[in-house]
Design a protein around this motif. Structure first.
Motif, PDB file in Angstrom:
ATOM      1  N   GLY A  56       0.909   7.662  -3.506  1.00  0.00           N
ATOM      2  CA  GLY A  56       1.147   8.885  -2.745  1.00  0.00           C
ATOM      3  C   GLY A  56       0.085   9.129  -1.690  1.00  0.00           C
ATOM      4  N   ALA A  57      -1.193   8.874  -2.060  1.00  0.00           N
ATOM      5  CA  ALA A  57      -2.281   9.091  -1.108  1.00  0.00           C
ATOM      6  C   ALA A  57      -2.184   8.106   0.054  1.00  0.00           C
ATOM      7  CB  ALA A  57      -3.626   8.952  -1.826  1.00  0.00           C
ATOM      8  N   ALA A  58      -1.941   6.830  -0.252  1.00  0.00           N
ATOM      9  CA  ALA A  58      -1.843   5.813   0.803  1.00  0.00           C
ATOM     10  C   ALA A  58      -0.685   6.126   1.749  1.00  0.00           C
ATOM     11  CB  ALA A  58      -1.650   4.436   0.179  1.00  0.00           C
ATOM     12  N   LEU A  59       0.450   6.507   1.167  1.00  0.00           N
ATOM     13  CA  LEU A  59       1.624   6.812   1.990  1.00  0.00           C
ATOM     14  C   LEU A  59       1.367   8.031   2.874  1.00  0.00           C
ATOM     15  CD1 LEU A  59       4.464   5.688   2.436  1.00  0.00           C
ATOM     16  CD2 LEU A  59       5.295   7.322   0.721  1.00  0.00           C
ATOM     17  N   ALA A  60       0.725   9.043   2.326  1.00  0.00           N
ATOM     18  CA  ALA A  60       0.446  10.264   3.092  1.00  0.00           C
ATOM     19  C   ALA A  60      -0.507   9.972   4.255  1.00  0.00           C
ATOM     20  CB  ALA A  60      -0.156  11.327   2.165  1.00  0.00           C
ATOM     21  N   ALA A 102      -6.504  -1.526   1.472  1.00  0.00           N
ATOM     22  CA  ALA A 102      -6.948  -1.032   0.159  1.00  0.00           C
ATOM     23  C   ALA A 102      -5.764  -0.906  -0.800  1.00  0.00           C
ATOM     24  CB  ALA A 102      -7.646   0.317   0.334  1.00  0.00           C
ATOM     25  N   PHE A 103      -4.653  -0.368  -0.299  1.00  0.00           N
ATOM     26  CA  PHE A 103      -3.467  -0.204  -1.146  1.00  0.00           C
ATOM     27  C   PHE A 103      -2.923  -1.562  -1.610  1.00  0.00           C
ATOM     28  CE2 PHE A 103       1.276   0.112  -1.242  1.00  0.00           C
ATOM     29  CZ  PHE A 103       1.371   0.832  -2.427  1.00  0.00           C
ATOM     30  N   TYR A 104      -2.823  -2.507  -0.671  1.00  0.00           N
ATOM     31  CA  TYR A 104      -2.281  -3.812  -1.049  1.00  0.00           C
ATOM     32  C   TYR A 104      -3.235  -4.581  -1.961  1.00  0.00           C
ATOM     33  CZ  TYR A 104      -0.365  -8.471  -0.920  1.00  0.00           C
ATOM     34  OH  TYR A 104       0.139  -9.700  -1.308  1.00  0.00           O
ATOM     35  N   SER A 105      -4.534  -4.456  -1.734  1.00  0.00           N
ATOM     36  CA  SER A 105      -5.505  -5.117  -2.614  1.00  0.00           C
ATOM     37  C   SER A 105      -5.368  -4.584  -4.044  1.00  0.00           C
ATOM     38  CB  SER A 105      -6.933  -4.886  -2.101  1.00  0.00           C
ATOM     39  OG  SER A 105      -7.113  -5.494  -0.841  1.00  0.00           O
ATOM     40  N   TRP A 106      -5.121  -3.295  -4.140  1.00  0.00           N
ATOM     41  CA  TRP A 106      -4.891  -2.696  -5.477  1.00  0.00           C
ATOM     42  C   TRP A 106      -3.610  -3.249  -6.099  1.00  0.00           C
ATOM     43  CZ3 TRP A 106      -1.067   0.944  -7.057  1.00  0.00           C
ATOM     44  CH2 TRP A 106      -1.257   1.461  -8.353  1.00  0.00           C
ATOM     45  N   ILE A 107      -2.572  -3.433  -5.298  1.00  0.00           N
ATOM     46  CA  ILE A 107      -1.324  -4.027  -5.783  1.00  0.00           C
ATOM     47  C   ILE A 107      -1.598  -5.439  -6.304  1.00  0.00           C
ATOM     48  CG2 ILE A 107       0.922  -4.961  -5.064  1.00  0.00           C
ATOM     49  CD1 ILE A 107       1.061  -1.987  -5.369  1.00  0.00           C
ATOM     50  N   VAL A 108      -2.348  -6.238  -5.543  1.00  0.00           N
ATOM     51  CA  VAL A 108      -2.673  -7.612  -5.951  1.00  0.00           C
ATOM     52  C   VAL A 108      -3.463  -7.597  -7.254  1.00  0.00           C
ATOM     53  CG1 VAL A 108      -3.963  -9.692  -5.321  1.00  0.00           C
ATOM     54  CG2 VAL A 108      -2.653  -8.460  -3.576  1.00  0.00           C
ATOM     55  N   TYR A 109      -4.459  -6.739  -7.331  1.00  0.00           N
ATOM     56  CA  TYR A 109      -5.306  -6.660  -8.525  1.00  0.00           C
ATOM     57  C   TYR A 109      -4.500  -6.220  -9.746  1.00  0.00           C
ATOM     58  CZ  TYR A 109      -8.951  -4.998 -11.693  1.00  0.00           C
ATOM     59  OH  TYR A 109      -9.744  -4.788 -12.794  1.00  0.00           O
ATOM     60  N   THR A 110      -3.597  -5.270  -9.553  1.00  0.00           N
ATOM     61  CA  THR A 110      -2.883  -4.662 -10.683  1.00  0.00           C
ATOM     62  C   THR A 110      -1.669  -5.476 -11.116  1.00  0.00           C
ATOM     63  OG1 THR A 110      -3.557  -2.482  -9.880  1.00  0.00           O
ATOM     64  CG2 THR A 110      -1.779  -2.540 -11.506  1.00  0.00           C
TER      65      THR A 110
END
Length: 375
Positions: A56-60, A102-110
């Motif tokens: 939500g934060a990244a999209l906003a 940052a958002f995509y790196s979190w996706i990769v990590y998770t």
């Protein structure tokens, strides 16, 4: 750049304006795709139900930045504002890049290998490639943003997702390509821009040459005819008056025959300087319409006012001899002057007005020269 008529500062300003406009034009699609890519990646990772705070934060942030990028327009030819816009533009771009990265790196990590990872990977490669192409006018910033977009996810794969080592290796090989592409795009952009500015300068110079006299820099006869017609229409519309003054330098052939054409040319330039000094208002129009003939359009409230302007011109000519130190010559130059007045209510054409002033000028010449006669 010999064809560029403006000085270096003006050319630099033109370059900055072009870069400013191009940065804005090239920013119209990217912000939307950042938002769409984040939205689709989040949905593929099932982050929408319930809504993940990170998603939500990244999209906003991406939506806010997209709106800001699309609504902030470049200024026109104001160096300070142009620089401010460029800085603001890059702040928006970096905000989009850092947020997506940052958002995509979190996706990769998770999530590691997943549909969200694959879609995000393609988007990241597209973004990093677009950055070095679209924003190549400013090379260092373009490369920095491209690496900011791609490197964090590559590092996350290398450190935390060993199963994705082949992807990591492939992206690592892709990084030098991005840098080389950015350098080539930067060079091509400014080569193209230099050619474009040179062409514009050449066209501007050609336009000036087509409407001016090469010796004096005054308007030529063809352009003067156009200006005369326009001036008469303005008089008709505003119910104002104007005087058309034609003058012919007296005994100019004798000057050429006695002192040579080079001195004759200098006398014409001397006459031009006098005309510019007397008729210096923005509304005054001066032209060289023949060999030693000049024409002036002067806004006047009445015929007497126009005649006074011509009388003043005659006196200045009479009292301002041309002095040529190289030829040790002091030449008294006079002029025969004819005036035709137009009050805005007449049905005369521009040609008829010109003929009237021309006839008055020749009456002045034939009646003894160095005179002012009104049609």
């Amino acid at each position: 750049m010999s064809k560029q008529p403006t000085n270096g500062n003006n050319r630099e300003l033109l370059v900055r304006q072009f870069v400013c406009n191009d940065l804005f034009a090239r920013s119209k699609i990217g912000p939307i795709f950042y938002v769409l890519s984040a939205l689709i990646t989040g949905i593929l990772a099932n982050l929408h139900d319930p809504l993940s705070p990170i998603f939500g934060a990244a999209l906003a942030i991406l939506i806010v930045v997209a709106v800001a990028r699309l609504t902030t327009r470049p200024p026109k030819n104001e160096p300070v504002h142009i620089e401010q816009f460029i800085i603001k533009h890059w702040c928006f771009v970096i905000s989009s890049v850092v947020t997506w990265s940052a958002f995509y790196s979190w996706i990769v990590y998770t999530y590691g290998m997943s549909s969200a990872f694959l879609f995000g990977l393609v988007s990241t490669i597209n973004f990093s490639t677009a950055l070095v192409h679209q924003f190549s006018p400013q090379l260092k910033r373009a490369i920095t943003c491209s690496l900011l977009c791609l490197l964090p996810s590559v590092l996350i794969m290398w450190l935390y997702q060993p199963s994705l080592s082949i992807v990591t290796f492939t992206l690592a090989l892709y990084l030098p390509y991005l840098v080389l592409t950015a350098r080539n795009s930067h060079k091509e952009y400014f080569n193209h821009l230099d050619n474009k500015l040179d062409l514009q300068a050449a066209l501007a110079e050609l336009e000036v040459l087509s409407v001016t006299d090469g010796l004096t820099g005054l308007l030529n006869r063809r352009e003067f005819n156009k200006r005369l017609a326009v001036a008469m229409k303005i008089c008709q519309r505003t119910q104002s008056g104007m005087g058309l003054i034609l003058l012919d330098l007296d005994d100019f052939k004798t000057i050429n025959d006695t002192y040579g054409h080079s001195v004759g040319d200098k006398c014409l330039i001397h006459a031009t300087a006098i005309l510019k000094r007397i008729f210096s208002r923005e509304t005054d129009i001066i032209a060289r319409v023949g060999g030693e003939e000049f024409a002036v359009i002067v806004q006047s409230n009445n015929e007497d006012e126009a005649k006074q302007s011509a009388k003043k011109l005659q006196e200045v000519f009479e009292n301002t001899p041309y002095i040529d130190n190289t030829e040790t010559a002091s030449l008294r130059i006079t002029a025969s002057i004819g005036i035709a007045y137009y009050d805005g209510n007449e049905s005369r054409s521009a040609e008829q007005l010109y003929i009237a002033a021309d006839n008055a000028m020749y009456d002045a010449k034939n009646s003894g020269k160095n005179k002012v006669i009104t049609a």
